[in-house]
Design a protein around this motif. Structure first.
Motif, mmCIF file in Angstrom:
data_model
loop_
_atom_site.group_PDB
_atom_site.id
_atom_site.type_symbol
_atom_site.label_atom_id
_atom_site.label_comp_id
_atom_site.label_asym_id
_atom_site.label_seq_id
_atom_site.Cartn_x
_atom_site.Cartn_y
_atom_site.Cartn_z
ATOM 1 N N MET A 35 -20.588 -2.975 21.179
ATOM 2 C CA MET A 35 -21.042 -3.910 22.135
ATOM 3 C C MET A 35 -20.609 -5.283 21.667
ATOM 4 S SD MET A 35 -24.834 -3.956 23.163
ATOM 5 C CE MET A 35 -25.351 -4.510 24.611
ATOM 6 N N SER A 36 -19.965 -5.977 22.584
ATOM 7 C CA SER A 36 -19.497 -7.310 22.200
ATOM 8 C C SER A 36 -20.429 -8.374 22.779
ATOM 9 C CB SER A 36 -18.079 -7.530 22.695
ATOM 10 O OG SER A 36 -18.062 -7.550 24.090
ATOM 11 N N ALA A 37 -20.514 -9.436 22.043
ATOM 12 C CA ALA A 37 -21.377 -10.549 22.491
ATOM 13 C C ALA A 37 -20.638 -11.375 23.532
ATOM 14 C CB ALA A 37 -21.750 -11.418 21.301
ATOM 15 N N ARG A 38 -21.352 -11.756 24.463
ATOM 16 C CA ARG A 38 -20.775 -12.584 25.538
ATOM 17 C C ARG A 38 -20.510 -13.981 24.975
ATOM 18 N NH1 ARG A 38 -23.552 -13.371 31.375
ATOM 19 N NH2 ARG A 38 -21.727 -14.309 32.299
ATOM 20 N N PRO A 39 -19.310 -14.531 25.256
ATOM 21 C CA PRO A 39 -19.040 -15.883 24.707
ATOM 22 C C PRO A 39 -19.960 -16.915 25.347
ATOM 23 C CG PRO A 39 -17.231 -15.166 26.130
ATOM 24 C CD PRO A 39 -18.182 -14.024 26.019
ATOM 25 N N ALA A 40 -20.291 -17.861 24.544
ATOM 26 C CA ALA A 40 -21.188 -18.920 25.017
ATOM 27 C C ALA A 40 -20.465 -19.799 26.044
ATOM 28 C CB ALA A 40 -21.644 -19.772 23.838
ATOM 29 N N ALA A 41 -21.213 -20.274 27.035
ATOM 30 C CA ALA A 41 -20.645 -21.144 28.063
ATOM 31 C C ALA A 41 -20.217 -22.467 27.426
ATOM 32 C CB ALA A 41 -21.672 -21.403 29.153
ATOM 33 N N PRO A 42 -19.087 -23.008 27.905
ATOM 34 C CA PRO A 42 -18.660 -24.298 27.331
ATOM 35 C C PRO A 42 -19.690 -25.383 27.657
ATOM 36 C CG PRO A 42 -17.330 -23.741 29.244
ATOM 37 C CD PRO A 42 -18.230 -22.567 28.969
ATOM 38 N N PRO A 43 -19.786 -26.322 26.778
ATOM 39 C CA PRO A 43 -20.775 -27.386 27.032
ATOM 40 C C PRO A 43 -20.399 -28.153 28.301
ATOM 41 C CG PRO A 43 -19.388 -27.956 25.160
ATOM 42 C CD PRO A 43 -19.024 -26.543 25.562
ATOM 43 N N ALA A 44 -21.401 -28.483 29.058
ATOM 44 C CA ALA A 44 -21.174 -29.253 30.300
ATOM 45 C C ALA A 44 -20.676 -30.648 29.966
ATOM 46 C CB ALA A 44 -22.461 -29.329 31.103
ATOM 47 N N ILE A 45 -19.693 -31.063 30.731
ATOM 48 C CA ILE A 45 -19.148 -32.410 30.536
ATOM 49 C C ILE A 45 -19.817 -33.327 31.551
ATOM 50 C CG2 ILE A 45 -17.083 -33.859 30.609
ATOM 51 C CD1 ILE A 45 -15.489 -31.365 29.868
ATOM 52 N N ALA A 46 -20.446 -34.290 31.054
ATOM 53 C CA ALA A 46 -21.153 -35.217 31.938
ATOM 54 C C ALA A 46 -20.147 -36.173 32.581
ATOM 55 C CB ALA A 46 -22.188 -35.997 31.162
ATOM 56 N N ALA A 47 -20.295 -36.390 33.870
ATOM 57 C CA ALA A 47 -19.437 -37.343 34.575
ATOM 58 C C ALA A 47 -19.760 -38.754 34.101
ATOM 59 C CB ALA A 47 -19.665 -37.239 36.082
ATOM 60 N N PRO A 48 -18.723 -39.565 33.930
ATOM 61 C CA PRO A 48 -19.008 -40.931 33.491
ATOM 62 C C PRO A 48 -19.819 -41.669 34.555
ATOM 63 C CG PRO A 48 -16.699 -40.691 34.082
ATOM 64 C CD PRO A 48 -17.316 -39.337 34.176
#
Length: 155
Positions: free
Chosen positions: A1-14
């Motif tokens: 069983m493989s671990a699901r990759p973590a979601a990329p961090p959200a990039i906040a709009a300037p």
């Protein structure tokens, strides 16, 4: 069983600060208001000078000659007042060309007079009553306005 990759961090709009946009909008409104006030408060074509004196209104007709010169004749006696030599006085020629273009568009010939309006406070206008075309000659600088000096009465 493989671990699901973590979601990329959200990039906040300037985030833009609101005050520069508000300042720009206020500047635009102020500019439009200033132009409107200036346009609506412009003096009438034959308004009195700042000192209350009436302007001198001189009537002329301009006639092109075959050699490229322009004859300036006084109205109503058609006396030759001045001849603009060929290939000279670019500002005067350009101003007259603009006026003639408007006259041609309306089917008006050179026989109807043009008014040179000289105010005591130094303002100088070329006014075509046949078309409503008008040029404030001082707006183009004193050197260009001086091209019309031979048409003014001596002081």
């Amino acid at each position: 069983m493989s671990a699901r990759p973590a979601a990329p961090p959200a990039i906040a709009a300037p985030r833009l600060a609101a005050w520069p946009l508000l300042a720009l909008g206020a500047l635009l409104l102020l500019t439009v208001a200033a132009v409107a006030v200036s346009r609506w408060s412009a003096p009438a074509p034959m308004a009195l000078s700042a000192d209350g004196s009436a302007p001198a209104v001189l009537a002329y007709t301009f006639h092109d000659r075959a050699d490229g010169a322009i004859d300036v004749r006084r109205v109503p006696d058609a006396a030759l007042v001045h001849t603009v030599p060929a290939q000279s006085n670019g500002f005067l020629r350009g101003t007259l060309r603009g006026m003639a273009r408007e006259r041609k568009r309306r089917g008006i010939g050179p026989e109807r007079p043009v008014h040179l309006v000289a105010h005591a406070d130094g303002r100088l206008w070329l006014d075509d009553p046949a078309t409503g075309w008008r040029a404030d000659l001082k707006a183009f600088g004193p050197t260009n306005a001086a091209a019309f000096a031979p048409l003014l009465p001596p002081r």
